[in-house]
Scaffold this active site. Structure first.
Site, PDB file in Angstrom:
ATOM      1  N   CYS A  15       0.841  -1.200   0.000  1.00 55.89           N
ATOM      2  CA  CYS A  15       0.000   0.000   0.000  1.00 55.89           C
ATOM      3  C   CYS A  15       0.882   1.259   0.000  1.00 55.89           C
ATOM      4  CB  CYS A  15      -0.914  -0.003   1.222  1.00 55.89           C
ATOM      5  SG  CYS A  15      -0.027   0.185   2.785  1.00 55.89           S
ATOM      6  N   CYS A  30       3.141   1.551   3.005  1.00 57.34           N
ATOM      7  CA  CYS A  30       4.270   0.621   2.960  1.00 57.34           C
ATOM      8  C   CYS A  30       5.362   1.158   2.029  1.00 57.34           C
ATOM      9  CB  CYS A  30       3.815  -0.755   2.483  1.00 57.34           C
ATOM     10  SG  CYS A  30       2.571  -1.534   3.532  1.00 57.34           S
TER      11      CYS A  30
END
Length: 77
Positions: free
Chosen positions: A10, A13
């Site tokens: 994501c 991240c």
């Protein structure tokens, strides 16, 4: 040294991975391997229930938040 970014990939991240790379570069560290762990079973094996998370030399340093570059640098020194 091995740095692992735990998460699904994501945006959070990805930002954590960028911060980790920046910290390594700013400190001029060599022989640092940065890996991204996407597999939920591997993430859970670290005891992490919230992502993103960062693991340095098999020690979870933060989970469920994006540490700033300066904080990551303090862990790498």
């Amino acid at each position: 040294m091995v740095i692992k970014i735990l998460g699904s990939g994501c945006p959070n991240c990805q930002k954590l991975e960028e911060n980790a790379k920046k910290a390594v570069k700013e400190l001029g560290l060599e022989n640092v391997q940065i890996e991204h762990v996407y597999e939920i079973d591997e993430i859970i094996a670290y005891g992490v229930m919230a992502t993103p998370a960062i693991v340095i030399n098999e020690e979870v340093k933060a989970a469920g938040r994006i540490p700033e570059v300066e904080e990551i640098k303090s862990w790498l020194k």
